[in-house]
Scaffold this active site. Structure first.
Site, PDB file in Angstrom:
ATOM      1  N   SER A   1      -1.847  -0.208  -3.111  1.00 12.38           N
ATOM      2  CA  SER A   1      -1.056  -0.290  -4.344  1.00 12.38           C
ATOM      3  C   SER A   1       0.279  -0.984  -4.111  1.00 12.38           C
ATOM      4  O   SER A   1       0.756  -1.732  -4.967  1.00 12.38           O
ATOM      5  CB  SER A   1      -0.829   1.116  -4.917  1.00 12.38           C
ATOM      6  OG  SER A   1       0.079   1.869  -4.129  1.00 12.38           O
ATOM      7  N   LYS A   2       0.879  -0.749  -2.951  1.00 14.63           N
ATOM      8  CA  LYS A   2       2.193  -1.329  -2.667  1.00 14.63           C
ATOM      9  C   LYS A   2       2.088  -2.779  -2.179  1.00 14.63           C
ATOM     10  O   LYS A   2       2.944  -3.613  -2.507  1.00 14.63           O
ATOM     11  CB  LYS A   2       2.927  -0.473  -1.637  1.00 14.63           C
ATOM     12  CG  LYS A   2       3.372   0.880  -2.177  1.00 14.63           C
ATOM     13  CD  LYS A   2       4.324   0.737  -3.346  1.00 14.63           C
ATOM     14  CE  LYS A   2       4.951   2.048  -3.773  1.00 14.63           C
ATOM     15  NZ  LYS A   2       5.953   1.890  -4.852  1.00 14.63           N
TER      16      LYS A   2
ATOM     17  N   ASN B   1      10.804   1.075  -9.827  1.00 14.92           N
ATOM     18  CA  ASN B   1      10.848   2.001  -8.700  1.00 14.92           C
ATOM     19  C   ASN B   1       9.866   3.163  -8.814  1.00 14.92           C
ATOM     20  O   ASN B   1       9.501   3.759  -7.809  1.00 14.92           O
ATOM     21  CB  ASN B   1      12.282   2.546  -8.575  1.00 14.92           C
ATOM     22  CG  ASN B   1      12.394   3.601  -7.513  1.00 14.92           C
ATOM     23  OD1 ASN B   1      12.369   3.311  -6.322  1.00 14.92           O
ATOM     24  ND2 ASN B   1      12.491   4.851  -7.934  1.00 14.92           N
TER      25      ASN B   1
ATOM     26  N   TYR C   1      -2.501   4.100  -1.130  1.00 14.53           N
ATOM     27  CA  TYR C   1      -1.067   3.868  -1.324  1.00 14.53           C
ATOM     28  C   TYR C   1      -0.687   2.490  -0.786  1.00 14.53           C
ATOM     29  O   TYR C   1       0.020   1.724  -1.444  1.00 14.53           O
ATOM     30  CB  TYR C   1      -0.264   4.953  -0.612  1.00 14.53           C
ATOM     31  CG  TYR C   1       1.231   4.796  -0.757  1.00 14.53           C
ATOM     32  CD1 TYR C   1       1.872   5.119  -1.948  1.00 14.53           C
ATOM     33  CD2 TYR C   1       2.001   4.328   0.300  1.00 14.53           C
ATOM     34  CE1 TYR C   1       3.243   4.982  -2.089  1.00 14.53           C
ATOM     35  CE2 TYR C   1       3.376   4.190   0.170  1.00 14.53           C
ATOM     36  CZ  TYR C   1       3.994   4.514  -1.021  1.00 14.53           C
ATOM     37  OH  TYR C   1       5.359   4.368  -1.155  1.00 14.53           O
TER      38      TYR C   1
END
Length: 248
Positions: free
Chosen positions: A156-157, A87, A153
């Site tokens: 990366s996800k 997480n 972002y």
């Protein structure tokens, strides 16, 4: 009737558990009967989470997940796991033309490389029980939508989603399940150190059909669902939790 969502007797390891979704997940896992092992870089907030957990036998580990030596040391302390929740993550909004190599390396290093390396080391050290469940916190960003200034972002996800698809196939013979949750904007402190202003967040909220952002406990409930025996026939799935945002 046996509760398929209970986690009695399971041992769960959660990263980024010092706050937000990670903390909420740890609280729910412990409340449902799991023994929880948590890690974060912030010792103070991690200790706060540990003190909030119901039950006994829980453990905390302060670790820098971007350092391979730290990962090896962390994994050496862990017991055999029935569940793993990756997480920990950061967000930074920056227009592509203004980004530096350091921005790329930091965001992908924490959000993508660290979870992959931790997974590799957990597997190499045989830390997963048969029929374990792995859950990665991805995002709707990059996977289901794009946004100005959110390229790094989102990259990366969405990279995590690609990783999970292959990992799910690799671990299927051992009945180990691998899934992602893909939240929309959630009310956590992840936006505290970004260029996004409270006014911009308030305006963005109006784009959500359900009229608000998500709460950490709501994302945690989805993670617990994927950790539980209720999802023993789910693997390689991206579970979108976005208040209807992607419908537009």
């Amino acid at each position: 009737m046996e509760n398929p969502f209970a986690l009695n007797g399971k041992t769960i390891f959660i990263t980024g558990a010092g706050s937000g979704i990670g903390r909420a997940t740890a609280l729910q896992c412990a409340g449902l009967g799991a023994t929880v092992h948590i890690t974060d870089l912030n010792e103070e907030t991690l200790a706060e989470t540990l003190g909030m957990l119901e039950g006994e036998g829980h453990q905390m580990y302060v670790a820098n997940l971007t350092d391979d030596d730290a990962l090896q040391e962390l994994v050496s302390k862990l017991p055999k796991l029935d569940g793993f929740v990756s997480n920990a993550g950061i967000i930074k909004t920056i227009l592509t033309q203004f980004g530096e190599r350091s921005d790329v390396e930091r965001i992908l290093g924490i959000n993508t490389v660290a979870p992959i390396r931790l997974t590799q080391i957990l597997l190499q050290n045989k830390r997963f029980n048969k029929e374990a469940a792995l859950v990665y916190t991805s995002s709707m960003a990059g996977v289901f939508n794009g946004a100005i200034g959110n390229g790094l972002y989102g990259a990366s996800k969405s990279a995590l989603v690609g990783f999970v698809k292959s990992l799910a196939l690799e671990l299927a013979p051992r009945k180990i399940r691998v899934n992602t949750v893909n939240p929309g904007i959630t009310q956590t402190n992840i936006y505290n150190n970004t260029t996004i202003t409270p006014e911009q967040l308030e305006e963005e909220m109006k784009r959500y059909p359900l009229g608000r952002y998500g709460r950490p406990d709501e994302i945690a409930s989805a993670i617990v669902y994927l950790l539980s025996d209720a999802t023993k026939w789910m693997t390689g799935t991206n579970l979108l939790i976005d208040g209807g945002f992607s419908l537009q």
